[in-house]
Motif scaffolding. Sequence first.
Motif, short mmCIF file in Angstrom:
data_model
loop_
_atom_site.label_atom_id
_atom_site.label_comp_id
_atom_site.label_asym_id
_atom_site.label_seq_id
_atom_site.Cartn_x
_atom_site.Cartn_y
_atom_site.Cartn_z
N GLU A 198 0.59 -1.32 -0.14
CA GLU A 198 0.02 -0.23 -0.02
C GLU A 198 0.57 1.05 -0.05
N GLU A 219 4.00 1.61 -1.61
CA GLU A 219 4.34 2.14 -1.85
C GLU A 219 3.38 1.64 -3.52
N LEU A 220 2.49 1.86 -3.37
CA LEU A 220 1.89 2.41 -4.39
C LEU A 220 1.34 3.39 -4.06
N ARG A 236 8.42 2.54 -12.06
CA ARG A 236 7.70 2.88 -12.11
C ARG A 236 5.83 3.30 -12.49
N LYS A 237 6.76 4.14 -13.71
CA LYS A 237 5.78 3.92 -14.46
C LYS A 237 5.21 3.32 -15.64
N LYS A 238 6.26 2.22 -15.56
CA LYS A 238 6.08 1.14 -16.00
C LYS A 238 5.64 0.52 -15.08
N GLU A 239 4.49 0.43 -14.23
CA GLU A 239 3.43 -0.23 -13.07
C GLU A 239 4.38 -2.09 -12.51
N LYS A 240 5.92 -0.78 -12.75
CA LYS A 240 6.06 -2.56 -11.52
C LYS A 240 6.38 -2.29 -10.63
N PHE A 241 6.49 -3.07 -9.36
CA PHE A 241 6.60 -2.86 -7.84
C PHE A 241 7.91 -2.99 -7.65
N GLN A 289 4.47 8.78 -4.97
CA GLN A 289 4.33 9.45 -6.27
C GLN A 289 5.64 10.18 -7.19
#
Length: 491
Positions: A388, A390-391, A451-456, A394
């Motif tokens: 949570e 991490e998501l 993170r822009k590529k939705e990697k965790f 910003q």
Amino acid sequence: MLLIFETNDKLHNLDDFDSVVRAEIPSQTDEPRLYEAVICHMIHGPCGLLNPRSPCMRDGICKKKFPKPFTSYRTRENDSYPIYRRREAASVPVSENGQVMVDNGWFVPYNPWILLKFDCHINVEVCGGIKCVKYIYKYIHKGPDRVALELRNGHNCDEIQQFVDGRWICAPEALWRIFCFEFSRMYPSVFRLQIHLPNQRQLDSAQMNMKVIYIIGDHDNSKTMLTEFFTANHDTSLTERYLYREFPQYYRWVQSQKKWVPRRGYNKVVGRIYVVSPSEGERFYQRILLNHVRGPRNFEELRTINGVVYTTFKEAAEYRGLLQHDYYVRHCMQKAFSVKFSSSLRRLFVSVLLQRLLHQHKMKLRDFDLPHISVQFLDESPLPRIIEEELAIQISDEDFRSVENLNSQQRAAFGSVVQSTMCNHHKLFFIDVPGGTGKTFLYHSILAYLRKKEKFLIAVATSGIAATLLPGGRTAHSCLKIPLNPTVETL
């Protein structure tokens, strides 16, 4: 202002709401004074298309969700304020010139008697859901505000800015404080009890000129509510052995002497041990034992069953039968329902679920899928909270655009790391260059791009100072549960 009705006067059904709160324009013929007061004081905005520059507008949408939709009946919204009746009717002019027209969707809920009595804007709501009640009680009992002070040399001070930055108290609150009236009262009083593992010191205060060796060596600094509870149980004159949470009913804690003394008064006191999450491991199981074991005289006796001293609090709780069923899980969730909000409840539920499933299947997981990961880490790591947090990080545009400003060597390292991650190739990279050559700048670029590529990603550093330089950075000891004094057994 929070008003709590007597039991006979409470609003037991939705039809009772109309007797207290309205959200519609009254009839100009039947209630002319109320009609004028509502038009003058209880219209929101207007905002939206009627006034896009209104202060309540956020990204083109009213943050108060006006205008409200029409409805011919009253209902309870899920765990929130009720939805008041707003019937579709003819629009009325806001001002005398009639340029702006509003309907029932624009009126703030109000009480007719209070509005006519004070002739000003007073929003009245019915606290019909548990979420509202939790919010209100937490808000009024959160304690006083805190003030940030700045010390400066010399006489150059801006008195106007000091007044602006200072705390503002309205007239009713100032009057209430001048006459020393009570702001809140709680009966019976609740006394919170400390809980800690063996050899864990509690926070204490000391004078600035005292040396650390004297502070650590002072025996009184090692005394806590829990350790002195054990000491009090050595008294053979006690006619009954109490649970830890029952002790404040008969004894009171003297902070200056750091000891429990018999209670002389008849004021009722309820003891409550601080809430501990299941993700904290041994401390959670220690709390379970303290709620069931009467009169323990030390930590060792708390882990003793029929003369056998068990190594951990978890083993002792298992052999006492406290973990054989789901009672402790249900009790933990039931206590949380009364004090926690939705997000905290979800994290706690997932944490409990992980604890139960991993405890049952950790041997199979160790043999098959996860041979390289410590099972102890899986048992104790608060994974939902990490995800949570991490998501919620910003990504700044400056970090994302920094990829374009990488030099040739940085770009080569950036390409290798990103390509390995996007292709799911498990590799370990070391970037070993002197300080000040742009390692942190490179890390910002990699984190922002992936993170822009939705990697965790989890940014981990060895020290707190290094962790603060990374977006969402954490220390290795905090994130990976690495003990401060590692031994062969903990590695």
